[in-house]
Design an enzyme around this catalytic site. Structure first.
Site, PDB file in Angstrom:
ATOM      1  N   TRP A  27       0.753  -1.259   0.006  1.00  0.00           N
ATOM      2  CA  TRP A  27      -0.030  -0.097  -0.122  1.00  0.00           C
ATOM      3  C   TRP A  27       0.916   1.314  -0.071  1.00  0.00           C
ATOM      4  O   TRP A  27       0.391   2.529   0.027  1.00  0.00           O
ATOM      5  CB  TRP A  27      -1.070  -0.149   1.258  1.00  0.00           C
ATOM      6  CG  TRP A  27      -0.324  -0.261   2.577  1.00  0.00           C
ATOM      7  CD1 TRP A  27       0.327   0.366   3.254  1.00  0.00           C
ATOM      8  CD2 TRP A  27      -0.427  -1.516   2.940  1.00  0.00           C
ATOM      9  NE1 TRP A  27       0.931  -0.249   4.376  1.00  0.00           N
ATOM     10  CE2 TRP A  27       0.585  -1.271   4.216  1.00  0.00           C
ATOM     11  CE3 TRP A  27      -0.556  -2.981   2.585  1.00  0.00           C
ATOM     12  CZ2 TRP A  27       0.830  -2.555   5.428  1.00  0.00           C
ATOM     13  CZ3 TRP A  27      -0.302  -3.985   3.652  1.00  0.00           C
ATOM     14  CH2 TRP A  27       0.169  -3.863   4.467  1.00  0.00           C
ATOM     15  N   GLU A  40      -4.978   0.508   6.802  1.00  0.00           N
ATOM     16  CA  GLU A  40      -4.720   1.146   8.303  1.00  0.00           C
ATOM     17  C   GLU A  40      -5.636   0.402   8.993  1.00  0.00           C
ATOM     18  O   GLU A  40      -5.522   0.144  10.241  1.00  0.00           O
ATOM     19  CB  GLU A  40      -4.982   2.630   8.163  1.00  0.00           C
ATOM     20  CG  GLU A  40      -3.912   3.394   7.445  1.00  0.00           C
ATOM     21  CD  GLU A  40      -2.488   3.103   8.494  1.00  0.00           C
ATOM     22  OE1 GLU A  40      -2.572   2.935   9.517  1.00  0.00           O
ATOM     23  OE2 GLU A  40      -1.441   3.428   8.005  1.00  0.00           O
ATOM     24  N   LEU A  83      -9.441 -12.703  11.223  1.00  0.00           N
ATOM     25  CA  LEU A  83      -8.623 -11.586  11.536  1.00  0.00           C
ATOM     26  C   LEU A  83      -9.136 -10.983  12.934  1.00  0.00           C
ATOM     27  O   LEU A  83      -8.361 -10.443  13.694  1.00  0.00           O
ATOM     28  CB  LEU A  83      -8.819 -10.450  10.593  1.00  0.00           C
ATOM     29  CG  LEU A  83      -7.804 -10.198   9.530  1.00  0.00           C
ATOM     30  CD1 LEU A  83      -8.110  -8.909   8.659  1.00  0.00           C
ATOM     31  CD2 LEU A  83      -6.294 -10.083   9.937  1.00  0.00           C
ATOM     32  N   GLY A  84     -10.128 -11.441  13.330  1.00  0.00           N
ATOM     33  CA  GLY A  84     -10.742 -11.081  14.665  1.00  0.00           C
ATOM     34  C   GLY A  84     -11.328  -9.470  14.589  1.00  0.00           C
ATOM     35  O   GLY A  84     -11.210  -9.016  13.797  1.00  0.00           O
ATOM     36  N   TYR A 121      -5.767   8.329  15.271  1.00  0.00           N
ATOM     37  CA  TYR A 121      -4.518   7.630  14.692  1.00  0.00           C
ATOM     38  C   TYR A 121      -4.807   7.501  13.257  1.00  0.00           C
ATOM     39  O   TYR A 121      -4.382   7.808  12.185  1.00  0.00           O
ATOM     40  CB  TYR A 121      -4.131   6.501  15.272  1.00  0.00           C
ATOM     41  CG  TYR A 121      -3.152   5.921  14.607  1.00  0.00           C
ATOM     42  CD1 TYR A 121      -1.723   6.572  14.652  1.00  0.00           C
ATOM     43  CD2 TYR A 121      -3.243   4.746  13.712  1.00  0.00           C
ATOM     44  CE1 TYR A 121      -0.639   5.956  13.982  1.00  0.00           C
ATOM     45  CE2 TYR A 121      -2.440   4.449  12.701  1.00  0.00           C
ATOM     46  CZ  TYR A 121      -1.166   4.839  12.967  1.00  0.00           C
ATOM     47  OH  TYR A 121       0.005   4.257  12.280  1.00  0.00           O
ATOM     48  N   ASP A 139       0.685   6.703  17.532  1.00  0.00           N
ATOM     49  CA  ASP A 139       0.269   5.395  17.920  1.00  0.00           C
ATOM     50  C   ASP A 139       1.096   4.842  18.944  1.00  0.00           C
ATOM     51  O   ASP A 139       2.079   5.487  19.300  1.00  0.00           O
ATOM     52  CB  ASP A 139      -0.046   4.422  16.675  1.00  0.00           C
ATOM     53  CG  ASP A 139       1.302   3.937  15.924  1.00  0.00           C
ATOM     54  OD1 ASP A 139       2.435   4.582  16.461  1.00  0.00           O
ATOM     55  OD2 ASP A 139       1.397   2.871  15.342  1.00  0.00           O
ATOM     56  N   CYS A 193      13.505   0.744  17.273  1.00  0.00           N
ATOM     57  CA  CYS A 193      12.971   0.904  18.918  1.00  0.00           C
ATOM     58  C   CYS A 193      11.907   0.265  19.162  1.00  0.00           C
ATOM     59  O   CYS A 193      10.676   0.646  19.492  1.00  0.00           O
ATOM     60  CB  CYS A 193      12.788   2.698  18.969  1.00  0.00           C
ATOM     61  SG  CYS A 193      12.733   3.015  20.748  1.00  0.00           S
ATOM     62  N   CYS A 200      19.572  -0.055  20.315  1.00  0.00           N
ATOM     63  CA  CYS A 200      20.288   0.835  20.560  1.00  0.00           C
ATOM     64  C   CYS A 200      21.796   0.939  20.070  1.00  0.00           C
ATOM     65  O   CYS A 200      22.274   2.104  19.959  1.00  0.00           O
ATOM     66  CB  CYS A 200      20.336   1.006  22.316  1.00  0.00           C
ATOM     67  SG  CYS A 200      18.566   0.969  22.791  1.00  0.00           S
ATOM     68  N   CYS A 203      21.971   2.570  16.821  1.00  0.00           N
ATOM     69  CA  CYS A 203      20.524   3.437  16.347  1.00  0.00           C
ATOM     70  C   CYS A 203      21.090   4.870  16.304  1.00  0.00           C
ATOM     71  O   CYS A 203      22.036   5.430  16.906  1.00  0.00           O
ATOM     72  CB  CYS A 203      19.825   3.621  17.905  1.00  0.00           C
ATOM     73  SG  CYS A 203      18.514   4.665  17.708  1.00  0.00           S
ATOM     74  N   CYS A 209      19.591  10.211  22.954  1.00  0.00           N
ATOM     75  CA  CYS A 209      18.368   9.490  23.440  1.00  0.00           C
ATOM     76  C   CYS A 209      18.588   9.607  25.001  1.00  0.00           C
ATOM     77  O   CYS A 209      19.448   9.028  25.671  1.00  0.00           O
ATOM     78  CB  CYS A 209      18.387   8.102  23.029  1.00  0.00           C
ATOM     79  SG  CYS A 209      17.095   7.130  23.642  1.00  0.00           S
TER      80      CYS A 209
HETATM   81  S1  SF4 Z   1      18.864   4.605  21.519  1.00  0.00           S
HETATM   82 FE1  SF4 Z   1      16.881   5.359  22.240  1.00  0.00          FE
HETATM   83  S2  SF4 Z   1      15.313   5.774  20.365  1.00  0.00           S
HETATM   84 FE2  SF4 Z   1      17.159   4.426  19.768  1.00  0.00          FE
HETATM   85  S3  SF4 Z   1      16.481   2.386  19.902  1.00  0.00           S
HETATM   86 FE3  SF4 Z   1      17.505   2.935  21.908  1.00  0.00          FE
HETATM   87  S4  SF4 Z   1      15.805   3.565  23.163  1.00  0.00           S
HETATM   88 FE4  SF4 Z   1      15.112   3.568  21.011  1.00  0.00          FE
END
Ligand code: SF4
Length: 340
Positions: A27, A40, A83-84, A121, A139, A193, A200, A203, A209
């Site tokens: 989609w 959605e 699907l419920g 949402y 969300d 995340c 992390c 990330c 963060c």
């Molecule tokens: S560093 Fe922070 S934003 Fe990145 S994955 Fe970890 S908790 Fe999530």
């Protein structure tokens, strides 16, 4: 000033992460509001993998909103089976009829939000992706990413929390790119995340963060505990008579409205009380959003048709598949002995 820079960096990093990591979902290659809205609604309580198969199924059978509007409710429920949360299917169908009556898909946030089954949402997601409206879709994924990155401990299921996150989410929104940004946040929350094992170490937001810095990744977001789920017991009798069985459509005002089920024990009159019932299943557990169900399933084969409680009808057993049923009933029916 520092906070403004942080917001700017956050959005920029999320968008560039998305360029590299976006999930190729079907989609996403269309601007057709109907196809996006359908995705959605399906994904409201369903995982992407399962949802994708159903999305294809619906698009194949109902390529346009007019096709969906012209279908019967039974057809839509049958296609939705498995699907419920069947109210989604009923609302989808009603909304399709509303859209056709109004001569086309609504293009403002208020009018999209007014469709049956569409909450804040979903309206924001559809509005931003299909019509590029500047609105943030918030969300569970978004709550998690924002709570962690900005170190926000306000419970996400309180009025105060909802307001705080909504304000921050719209401050972060890059004007003119809301659709891409909202999808980027969905994917970032789903892939990077994640709830239990966020990545992390790799990330791109790790440097800024706050949860990572303060060792609160596992503690955020905060959610106030809900009261325990209520339990409900159900018992069914599957009557077999000359290749037919008795079912009824569940009425409004209770779970599974519009779906079909065998005879409920509590509807049975005394003529059926004395017969020899064979217990096939005891205490089958089934979890719904607000309730845990436990079901017993009995079998009774008879040569004479008994009179049925009000609302029940006889149908050929081989035609049972034509009637949309809740997942629990489908599971119970799997225990039936074969026909002689
Ligand atoms: S560093 Fe922070 S934003 Fe990145 S994955 Fe970890 S908790 Fe999530």
């Amino acid at each position: 000033m520092y906070f403004c820079d942080m917001i700017h960096d956050f959005t920029r990093i999320i968008l560039s992460w998305f360029e590299e990591n976006r999930r190729p979902l079907p989609w996403r290659s269309t601007r057709d509001a109907y196809a996006i809205w359908l995705s959605e609604i399906i994904l409201q309580q369903t995982r992407i993998q399962q949802g994708e198969a159903y999305w294809y199924r619906f698009m194949e059978r109902f390529p346009t909103v007019e096709d969906l509007a012209a279908a019967t409710e039974d057809e839509v429920l049958r296609l939705w089976q498995g699907l419920g949360y069947y109210s989604r299917a009923r609302n989808l169908h009603m909304a399709a009829r509303q859209i056709v009556q109004d001569d086309g898909f609504p293009q403002t946030l208020e009018r999209i939000r007014a469709l049956k089954g569409v909450g804040d949402y979903t309206a924001a997601a559809v509005g931003s992706i299909a019509f590029n409206l500047d609105v943030a879709a918030v969300d569970g994924n978004v709550y998690r990413v924002l709570a962690r990155h900005f170190g926000i401990g306000t419970p996400i299921n309180t009025t105060e929390g909802k307001h705080e996150f909504a304000v921050l989410a719209s401050e972060l929104l890059p004007k003119g790119k809301a659709g891409t940004y909202n999808q980027a946040m969905m994917d970032f929350g789903a892939i990077q995340c994640t709830p239990s094992s966020p990545r992390c170490v790799i990330c791109p937001l790790a440097e800024t963060c706050e949860a990572l810095r303060s060792g609160r990744v596992e503690k955020l977001p905060v959610k106030l505990k809900k009261t325990q789920l209520k339990e409900r017991r159900l018992a069914y009798i599957y009557i077999r008579c000359k290749g037919e069985t008795a079912i009824r459509r569940r009425p409004a005002g209770d779970i599974w409205q519009g779906l079909w089920e065998p005879v409920e024990m509590e509807d049975v009159q005394c003529t059926m009380c004395d017969v020899q019932l064979l217990l096939l299943v005891k205490d089958m557990k089934h979890v719904l959003t607000h309730r845990i169900l436990y079901a017993d399933f009995y079998f009774w084969e008879t040569k004479e048709k008994p009179s049925l409680p009000e609302g029940y009808i006889w149908v050929r057993e081989e035609e049972l598949d034509d009637y949309a049923k809740p997942r629990l009933i489908v599971r119970l029916l799997e225990s039936l002995p074969c026909q002689q």
